[in-house]
Design a protein around this motif. Structure first.
Motif, mmCIF file in Angstrom:
data_model
loop_
_atom_site.group_PDB
_atom_site.id
_atom_site.type_symbol
_atom_site.label_atom_id
_atom_site.label_comp_id
_atom_site.label_asym_id
_atom_site.label_seq_id
_atom_site.Cartn_x
_atom_site.Cartn_y
_atom_site.Cartn_z
ATOM 1 N N GLN A 87 0.820 -1.206 0.000
ATOM 2 C CA GLN A 87 0.000 0.000 0.000
ATOM 3 C C GLN A 87 0.856 1.259 0.000
ATOM 4 O O GLN A 87 0.470 2.294 -0.556
ATOM 5 N N ALA A 88 2.027 1.161 0.625
ATOM 6 C CA ALA A 88 2.909 2.334 0.719
ATOM 7 C C ALA A 88 3.455 2.766 -0.627
ATOM 8 O O ALA A 88 3.973 3.897 -0.758
ATOM 9 N N LYS A 89 3.359 1.901 -1.639
ATOM 10 C CA LYS A 89 3.815 2.291 -2.966
ATOM 11 C C LYS A 89 2.983 3.442 -3.539
ATOM 12 O O LYS A 89 3.398 4.093 -4.491
ATOM 13 N N PHE A 90 1.823 3.675 -2.975
ATOM 14 C CA PHE A 90 0.952 4.754 -3.435
ATOM 15 C C PHE A 90 0.956 5.938 -2.469
ATOM 16 O O PHE A 90 0.092 6.807 -2.542
ATOM 17 N N ASP A 91 1.912 5.955 -1.561
ATOM 18 C CA ASP A 91 2.063 7.114 -0.681
ATOM 19 C C ASP A 91 2.755 8.241 -1.441
ATOM 20 O O ASP A 91 3.617 7.987 -2.297
ATOM 21 N N PRO A 92 2.408 9.492 -1.163
ATOM 22 C CA PRO A 92 3.073 10.617 -1.825
ATOM 23 C C PRO A 92 4.535 10.735 -1.388
ATOM 24 O O PRO A 92 4.899 10.343 -0.272
ATOM 25 N N THR B 25 14.437 23.518 -5.229
ATOM 26 C CA THR B 25 13.430 22.751 -5.964
ATOM 27 C C THR B 25 12.593 21.959 -4.969
ATOM 28 O O THR B 25 13.130 21.153 -4.191
ATOM 29 N N VAL B 26 11.301 22.212 -4.984
ATOM 30 C CA VAL B 26 10.345 21.479 -4.142
ATOM 31 C C VAL B 26 9.504 20.611 -5.055
ATOM 32 O O VAL B 26 8.889 21.120 -6.004
ATOM 33 N N ASP B 27 9.482 19.298 -4.748
ATOM 34 C CA ASP B 27 8.804 18.355 -5.646
ATOM 35 C C ASP B 27 7.891 17.437 -4.829
ATOM 36 O O ASP B 27 8.297 16.911 -3.780
ATOM 37 N N LEU B 28 6.686 17.272 -5.309
ATOM 38 C CA LEU B 28 5.710 16.393 -4.671
ATOM 39 C C LEU B 28 5.191 15.422 -5.738
ATOM 40 O O LEU B 28 4.633 15.847 -6.747
ATOM 41 N N THR B 29 5.373 14.113 -5.482
ATOM 42 C CA THR B 29 4.996 13.076 -6.445
ATOM 43 C C THR B 29 3.973 12.148 -5.815
ATOM 44 O O THR B 29 4.123 11.747 -4.652
ATOM 45 N N GLN B 30 2.978 11.799 -6.592
ATOM 46 C CA GLN B 30 1.932 10.890 -6.113
ATOM 47 C C GLN B 30 1.645 9.839 -7.184
ATOM 48 O O GLN B 30 1.257 10.157 -8.305
#
Length: 519
Positions: free
Chosen positions: A78-83, A124-129
């Protein structure tokens, strides 16, 4: 001549030993008995033994920890889909010699080597989901401060200059790895594995309980068998005392006394063997309770307090099979393995498709003489960019994906065959367990009848002996037959209780017998 004297001498010795009074033996010096280690007696019920075994059993501890590790596997998937959040700060300085004019920074011609000193500070601020659909969202914000040396900065609008970039990128597979069902495959597999491990744990608990029950009833048999041996010894001693008295009175031969003495010695041996069997069964039961090594070294006598049942419980074969099919952990395990194999087939089939992805991006830009001015321009919407496209790739031949797909199909067929095999084994096992219960109960009835007949025969033979119509040998034979019949009846009763335990194990209702609920 010498042989005759030897026979006379032996006969005299036997006669003196036979007619020696019993109290004379008590006055003779006896060898000192070894001091017995201090021992304590501990009454134990079947339910108490079962609970203590569950609390301390090492196999159950290992199985419980394995079950908990399977639960961790679910969280890992499930953690693979954590941001994912990332922050990157950099400082760069580049000092280069100019070989040509810089537009807006120098004149049209260079007369000498001019230094171009450029410095920049960036964050650089990056947020990936990652999305359950298989897509990916990436939000990136990258403000930057840059300046150049003053002698070439004449034509720059801002020096230092503050720039800002905000970009949102969206990627979504359209064929391979597309869809919620495909992307939740490994989460479901981890959940299935956790369910399987939970039932493995349940099966281990029931196995421990069943083993404790079997050992407990064997200890009950060993204790009761000792009582049978003691009763046989007492009967033989009474016969020996009677024969000695009759031989002393001259109405019975020395042979009858010797036969009775031999029977007493044999039955003393049976008592020793029975006592050893008790201690062996006590050790086996204590080992199942998993005490500490120091406690296991102590001499503890376990005294079972529960008595075996001798009443027939109503049993429906078809109902027992239905209950076993519904509750047996092996069925759940095999069923989950089939479900997992089907999930693997669907995932492998999806991997046969080409990779076709949609990719879209949009962003904002800004420029200012300080950071607040840059942010204001960045989010004003005056400067922007956007774009979209498709990306297609497909390995020629795709042999790896096809091989995996074929392998998953074989595994699915094996899982189906295993499930069918488990169901057949359970049905056959339950049928055998039910027959064993019924057979052992009938054994109780037949061995009880045999024991009653042996008692009557012995009583009749004793009456015949009193009037001189029988011999000591016949009486001893009937005493032995009665002890055997009593032991057979006891064995049938204990086997019946062990069969009930075995049937409960085959039906997977062992926990309910003890009102135990696993959480």
């Amino acid at each position: 001549m010498n042989t005759h004297r030897t026979e006379v001498l032996i006969g005299a010795i036997l006669t003196c030993w036979t007619f020696m009074p019993l109290d004379a033996w008590s006055t003779m010096p006896q060898p000192a008995a070894p001091s017995a280690p201090s021992e304590r007696r501990e009454a134990v019920s079947l339910a108490d033994a079962a609970l203590r075994a569950l609390q301390n059993n090492l196999d159950i501890t290992i199985s419980r920890q394995t079950k908990e590790s399977r639960l961790s596997d679910i969280i890992i998937e499930q953690a693979k889909f954590d941001p994912t959040f990332s922050l990157n700060g950099q400082y760069n300085r580049v000092v280069n010699p100019l070989n040509r004019p810089v537009f807006g920074g120098t004149g049209f011609f260079l007369n000498e080597i001019t230094t171009f000193d450029q410095r920049s500070h960036s964050v650089t601020v990056d947020l990936t989901q990652n999305l359950l659909t298989g897509g990916n969202l990436d939000l990136n914000y990258s403000p930057q401060r840059s300046n150049v040396n003053a002698n070439v900065a004449t034509g720059f609008l801002f020096n230092p200059a503050y720039t800002g970039g905000l970009a949102l990128t969206f990627t979504q597979p359209l064929l391979r790895n597309a869809g919620v069902e495909v992307n939740k495959t490994f989460i479901k597999i981890a959940q299935n594995n956790a369910t399987v491990e939970e039932h493995v744990f349940r099966d281990r608990v029931m196995t421990v309980l069943a083993t404790v029950e079997q050992t407990y009833w064997e200890l009950v048999f060993a204790n009761e068998n000792l009582k049978v041996a003691q009763a046989a010894l007492k009967a033989a001693e009474e016969l020996l005392a009677s024969n000695r008295a009759k031989a002393k009175a001259g109405v019975m031969s020395i042979v009858d006394v010797l036969q009775a003495e031999a029977a007493v010695a044999s039955r003393v041996e049976q008592i020793l063997i029975a006592e050893k069997a008790i201690r062996d069964q006590e050790d086996q039961l204590r080992r199942l309770l998993n005490p500490s090594e120091e406690e296991l070294r102590q001499d503890v006598r376990l005294v079972p307090v529960d008595q075996p049942v001798t009443t027939l419980e109503p049993i429906s074969l078809q109902e027992a099979i239905d209950v076993a099919i519904e509750r047996r952990p092996e069925i759940v395990q095999a069923s989950k393995n089939v479900e997992t194999s089907e999930l693997n087939i669907k995932f492998a089939k999806n991997q046969l498709l080409p990779t076709l992805s949609f990719q879209g991006t949009m962003g904002l830009a800004g420029l200012g003489n300080d950071y607040p001015d840059s942010v204001s321009k960045n989010f004003s919407g005056d400067f922007y960019n956007y774009g979209a496209g498709l990306v297609l790739s497909y390995p020629l031949g795709n042999r790896s994906a096809w091989s995996t797909y074929n392998k998953r199909q074989l595994e699915a067929r094996n899982a189906q065959a295993s499930l069918q095999s488990v169901r057949q084994q359970i049905i056959v096992g339950v049928r055998e367990a039910v027959r064993r219960v019924q057979t052992d109960f009938k054994r109780i009835e037949t061995t009880r009848s045999a024991r009653i007949m042996a008692e009557k025969q012995l009583q009749a033979e004793l009456e015949r002996l009193k009037v001189g119509l029988s011999t000591t040998r016949f009486v001893l034979d009937f005493q032995r037959d009665l002890a055997t019949a009593q032991a057979n009846e006891l064995r049938a009763i204990v086997d019946y209780n062990k069969s009930l335990s075995n049937l409960a194990r085959h039906k997977a209702t062992t926990l309910e017998r003890y009102h135990i609920e696993l959480q």
